[in-house]
Design a protein around this motif. Structure first.
Motif, mmCIF file in Angstrom:
data_model
loop_
_atom_site.group_PDB
_atom_site.id
_atom_site.type_symbol
_atom_site.label_atom_id
_atom_site.label_comp_id
_atom_site.label_asym_id
_atom_site.label_seq_id
_atom_site.Cartn_x
_atom_site.Cartn_y
_atom_site.Cartn_z
ATOM 1 N N ARG A 211 0.807 -1.219 0.000
ATOM 2 C CA ARG A 211 0.000 0.000 0.000
ATOM 3 C C ARG A 211 0.845 1.276 0.000
ATOM 4 O O ARG A 211 0.296 2.369 0.057
ATOM 5 C CB ARG A 211 -0.918 0.015 1.226
ATOM 6 C CG ARG A 211 -1.951 -1.090 1.244
ATOM 7 C CD ARG A 211 -2.686 -1.146 2.580
ATOM 8 N NE ARG A 211 -3.691 -2.187 2.589
ATOM 9 C CZ ARG A 211 -4.956 -2.027 2.222
ATOM 10 N NH1 ARG A 211 -5.359 -0.832 1.826
ATOM 11 N NH2 ARG A 211 -5.809 -3.022 2.247
ATOM 12 N N THR A 212 2.158 1.130 -0.027
ATOM 13 C CA THR A 212 3.046 2.288 0.084
ATOM 14 C C THR A 212 3.858 2.473 -1.189
ATOM 15 O O THR A 212 4.401 1.509 -1.737
ATOM 16 C CB THR A 212 4.001 2.114 1.273
ATOM 17 O OG1 THR A 212 3.242 1.920 2.469
ATOM 18 C CG2 THR A 212 4.898 3.334 1.446
ATOM 19 N N ASP A 213 3.928 3.699 -1.655
ATOM 20 C CA ASP A 213 4.779 4.024 -2.799
ATOM 21 C C ASP A 213 6.230 4.003 -2.341
ATOM 22 O O ASP A 213 6.617 4.725 -1.418
ATOM 23 C CB ASP A 213 4.412 5.405 -3.349
ATOM 24 C CG ASP A 213 5.303 5.832 -4.488
ATOM 25 O OD1 ASP A 213 5.282 5.168 -5.543
ATOM 26 O OD2 ASP A 213 6.044 6.827 -4.324
ATOM 27 N N ASN A 220 0.029 4.497 -1.967
ATOM 28 C CA ASN A 220 0.000 4.361 -3.420
ATOM 29 C C ASN A 220 -1.443 4.350 -3.937
ATOM 30 O O ASN A 220 -2.396 4.556 -3.181
ATOM 31 C CB ASN A 220 0.767 3.122 -3.877
ATOM 32 C CG ASN A 220 0.207 1.841 -3.267
ATOM 33 O OD1 ASN A 220 -0.909 1.819 -2.753
ATOM 34 N ND2 ASN A 220 0.984 0.776 -3.334
ATOM 35 N N ARG A 221 -1.601 4.070 -5.231
ATOM 36 C CA ARG A 221 -2.925 4.106 -5.839
ATOM 37 C C ARG A 221 -3.832 3.030 -5.234
ATOM 38 O O ARG A 221 -5.031 3.254 -5.055
ATOM 39 C CB ARG A 221 -2.801 3.889 -7.354
ATOM 40 C CG ARG A 221 -4.124 4.055 -8.107
ATOM 41 C CD ARG A 221 -4.528 5.510 -8.102
ATOM 42 N NE ARG A 221 -5.857 5.739 -8.620
ATOM 43 C CZ ARG A 221 -6.154 6.695 -9.498
ATOM 44 N NH1 ARG A 221 -5.200 7.484 -9.965
ATOM 45 N NH2 ARG A 221 -7.383 6.882 -9.897
ATOM 46 N N ARG A 288 0.387 9.130 -3.420
ATOM 47 C CA ARG A 288 0.864 9.331 -4.785
ATOM 48 C C ARG A 288 0.007 8.466 -5.694
ATOM 49 O O ARG A 288 0.011 7.243 -5.576
ATOM 50 C CB ARG A 288 2.337 8.934 -4.919
ATOM 51 C CG ARG A 288 2.888 9.189 -6.328
ATOM 52 C CD ARG A 288 4.276 8.630 -6.500
ATOM 53 N NE ARG A 288 4.747 8.801 -7.864
ATOM 54 C CZ ARG A 288 5.809 8.178 -8.376
ATOM 55 N NH1 ARG A 288 6.503 7.321 -7.618
ATOM 56 N NH2 ARG A 288 6.175 8.379 -9.624
ATOM 57 N N GLY A 290 0.165 8.291 -9.011
ATOM 58 C CA GLY A 290 0.850 7.800 -10.191
ATOM 59 C C GLY A 290 1.588 8.922 -10.888
ATOM 60 O O GLY A 290 1.097 10.052 -10.961
#
Length: 375
Positions: A211-213, A220-221, A288, A290
C-alpha cells in the motif's frame, strides 16, 4: 473473522487467540461432566436410593454446561473485554472442576455409589488429561483445575489406605505425568502463538509495503482506492464533510529530460516531503496516485479549510521551489479541490471525477493555480 478484523496489537492478538482457543476447547466439556455424573449415578447399585442427590447433581452439572455454552466471547476486541471474558470463563471451568472433584470423592466414599466409583475415577482421569492438553495456555489455572479434580478423590483413597492404596499410588504417578505434560504443552502453545504473531507481523509488513509508494513513502494508488471508498462511505453515513485535493507537478517532463530519471525521482520525493509539511494532520491521508500526480484525503474538513491548506501549499512551492541535488529548482503545481456532496448522495466515482476536472481546469488555465470543483 477475516484478516482485516484481527487485532493488530501483539498483546491484544495473544488474548484474542486465547479466547478463541478456550471457547473451542471448552464447548463440549460441560456436556461430558454431565454425562459422567449420570453414568456414575445411574450405574450405581440402586439409583432410586439417592434419587434426590442424583437429580441435584444432574441439575448442577446441567447448569454449568449451559453456563459454559452461553458464555460467548465479547463482540468488542479490546484487551479489557477479552481479559474479562477469560477470567469469567475460567471461573466456570474451575467451578466445574471443583464440583466434579467433590462428586468423585463422594462416589469413592459413599456405599451407595460403590459399584460405579470406577466410572467416576476414570472420568476424573479423562477430565484431568483433557485439562492438561487443551488448557495449557494458562498453566497455573490449569494446574489448579487438575488439583481440584484430583485431590478430593486422593484424600478419600488415603483415608481408606488398606483398600485404596493401589489405585492411590497409580493415580499419583499419573498426576506427576500430567504436571510434566502440562508444562510441555504450555511451552508448545507459547511457541505456536509466537510463530503466529511473527506471521501476523510479516503479513502486516507485506500489506503495508503493498500500500506504500516505495519512492515517496506515501500511500500508493491501491491504498487510495481502498481508503477513498471507505472514507466516502463513512462521510455519507455520518454526514461529516470529506475534502479531496488533487495535485499535479507542472512541466515535470522537463525535470526528467534535464536531470534524468534520478533527478525526477528526487523531485518527486522532495515534493512529497513538502506535502507532509503542510498537510500534517493525523487524519490527512497523503498519496501518490501515479507519475507526478498526488492526492490528499481530508476527512472532517470543510471545502474552505481544504482550499486554505491547498493554496498555502501552492504558494509556498511557487515562492520557494525545492532543493534538488544541491541546486535550487523552481517548481509549481496545479491543484483541484472539492468536497463530497453528501446531501445529493454523491458516490466516490463522481466525487473524484469532479475534483479531477478541477485539476485539469487549473492546468488549462495556465498552471500554478488552484481550481475548486464545481457542484
Amino acid at each position: 473473522m477475516i484478516d482485516a478484523e484481527l487485532p493488530r496489537s501483539p498483546h491484544t492478538f495473544a488474548l484474542w487467540r486465547e479466547v478463541q482457543d478456550t471457547r473451542v476447547r471448552t464447548r463440549l466439556g460441560g456436556v461430558y461432566y454431565l454425562l459422567a455424573w449420570l453414568l456414575t449415578w445411574l450405574f450405581s447399585a440402586n439409583p432410586s436410593t439417592i434419587l434426590l442427590s442424583g437429580i441435584a447433581g444432574s441439575i448442577l452439572f446441567a447448569a454449568l454446561m449451559v453456563a459454559r455454552l452461553v458464555h460467548v466471547p465479547p463482540p468488542l476486541q479490546t484487551r479489557k473485554d477479552l481479559q474479562r471474558w477469560l477470567d469469567r470463563h475460567w471461573a466456570l471451568v474451575l467451578l466445574n472442576s471443583l464440583c466434579w472433584g467433590q462428586a468423585h470423592a463422594w462416589a469413592l466414599y459413599s456405599d451407595a455409589l460403590k459399584d460405579s466409583a470406577m466410572i467416576a475415577t476414570l472420568s476424573t482421569v479423562a477430565f484431568s488429561t483433557a485439562m492438561t492438553f487443551n488448557f495449557a495456555m494458562r498453566k497455573k489455572r490449569a494446574f489448579v483445575a487438575i488439583l481440584l479434580l484430583y485431590v478430593p478423590g486422593l484424600v478419600v483413597m488415603a483415608m481408606d489406605w488398606r483398600n485404596g492404596h493401589n489405585l492411590l499410588i497409580t493415580l499419583l504417578f499419573y498426576l506427576s505425568y500430567l504436571l510434566l505434560a502440562l508444562n510441555r504443552s504450555h511451552r508448545e502453545y507459547l511457541a505456536t502463538l509466537d510463530l503466529e504473531l511473527r506471521l501476523l507481523k510479516q503479513q502486516e509488513t507485506l500489506d503495508q509495503l503493498s500500500r506504500t509508494d516505495s519512492l515517496t513513502q506515501l500511500g500508493n494508488r491501491y491504498q487510495f482506492n481502498s481508503q477513498f471508498q471507505s472514507m466516502v462511505a463513512h462521510a455519507k453515513r455520518t454526514g461529516e464533510p470529506l475534502a479531496l485535493v488533487l495535485l499535479d507537478i507542472d512541466f515535470f517532463k522537463k525535470v526528467n529530460d534535464q536531470r534524468g530519471h534520478a533527478g525526477g525521482d528526487a523531485c518527486l520525493s522532495e515534493f512529497a516531503q513538502r506535502m507532509r509539511h503542510v498537510f500534517r494532520r493525523d487524519s490527512d491521508a497523503l498519496l501518490r496516485l501515479g507519475g507526478e500526480e498526488f492526492g490528499v484525503l481530508m476527512p472532517d474538513t470543510s471545502l474552505e479549510q481544504a482550499q486554505l491548506l491547498a493554496e498555502q501549499f501552492r504558494q509556498d512551492l511557487a515562492h520557494n521551489g525545492i532543493d534538488l541535488q544541491g541546486e535550487h529548482l523552481p517548481l509549481t503545481a496545479s491543484l483541484g479541490v472539492g468536497r463530497l456532496d453528501v446531501l445529493r448522495g454523491e458516490d466516490a466515482e463522481n466525487f473524484f471525477k469532479r475534483v479531477d476536472r478541477a485539476l485539469y481546469q487549473a492546468k488549462r488555465n495556465g498552471r500554478d493555480r488552484l481550481e475548486l470543483a464545481e457542484s
